[in-house]
Design an enzyme around this catalytic site. Structure first.
Site, PDB file in Angstrom:
ATOM      1  CG  ASP A 191      -1.945  -1.059   1.225  1.00 60.04           C
ATOM      2  OD1 ASP A 191      -2.296  -1.526   0.122  1.00 60.04           O
ATOM      3  OD2 ASP A 191      -2.423  -1.445   2.302  1.00 60.04           O
ATOM      4  CG  ASP A 204     -11.397  -2.824  -0.074  1.00 56.94           C
ATOM      5  OD1 ASP A 204     -10.559  -3.736  -0.240  1.00 56.94           O
ATOM      6  OD2 ASP A 204     -11.161  -1.632  -0.336  1.00 56.94           O
TER       7      ASP A 204
END
Length: 250
Positions: free
Chosen positions: A11, A130
């Site tokens: 990330d 997600d």
């Protein structure tokens, strides 16, 4: 049966690799290009880079990152974040990315999946999802997990597949960063009705968790971040453990 894949996920925020718990409390985990090089040397099968705060203005940063990574590693890598139209994907693929990942943009404009698959081929298109368990059901969340939608996770994944997604990257927000293991029951439930590869994400804390997710849900790949970034699990050792459990690994 295809060999299973181990995928470190980076990330990226402001040019640095970061990691949090349940998508918050981010801390620095190092230089993404340096980490990519190390993972490539360790035997990672692929890499995923997610620009978690991507916007149009910052795309130049992402392109520079893709070019730098492409120069350093010889394994496939996926880039996601801020991809809202064909032109965005085109720039990143030409900069050296092997696949692109779309998440919120796909939910807001599902036809984008069709457009990308038609333009580049389904093997280039990863749809990231997600998911969080709310009131007895799994729902898709957007904007780095901050925004709940009314889309049920299983329904959305089937639609993404039908529109031309080549792979699904499913992150359980309830498990993310907890190191308590992957959400094997949800992953199995989804994988049983999917004909494209499923990448498990969220919850890896030790080698046994990887054994469990492959044995219990038969996903195609398992992705993790902090356990790799901070050296808690070393990829060569993990692959040895998986082989000892009879799991075919690359």
């Amino acid at each position: 049966m295809l060999a299973k894949r181990i995928i470190p996920c980076l990330d990226v925020k402001d040019g640095r690799t970061v990691k949090g718990v349940n998508f918050v409390d981010l801390r620095d985990a190092g230089d993404p290009v340096e980490l990519a090089w190390q993972y490539s040397r360790q035997g990672a099968d692929e890499l995923v880079f997610l620009d978690i705060t991507a916007t149009h203005e910052r795309r130049k940063t992402t392109v520079a990152l893709v070019k730098a990574v492409a120069r350093q590693v010889n394994i496939p890598f996926t880039i996601g974040g801020g991809i809202n139209e064909l032109a965005d994907a085109d720039v990143l693929l030409h900069a050296g990315a092997d696949k692109i990942s779309i998440n919120s943009a796909a939910v807001r404009n599902p036809d984008l999946i069709n457009q990308l698959a038609d333009a580049f081929g389904i093997q280039f298109v990863v749809v990231a999802v997600d998911t969080r368990y709310v009131d007895g059901k799994n729902y898709v969340h957007l904007n780095g997990g901050r925004l709940k939608t009314d889309l049920e996770t299983e329904h959305w994944i089937k639609e993404a597949e039908s529109r031309g997604a080549g792979e699904i990257l499913l992150t359980s927000m309830d498990h993310d960063g907890t190191k308590n293991g992957f959400d094997c029951s949800l992953l199995k439930k989804i994988n049983d009705h999917l004909s494209i590869p499923l990448i498990a994400s969220g919850g890896a804390g030790n080698e046994q968790h990887f054994v469990d997710v492959f044995q219990q849900s038969n996903v195609d790949a398992a992705l993790a971040a902090s356990v790799f970034h901070y050296g808690e699990i070393l990829i060569p050792q993990l692959k040895d453990t998986l082989r000892q459990h009879g799991i075919e690994i690359r």
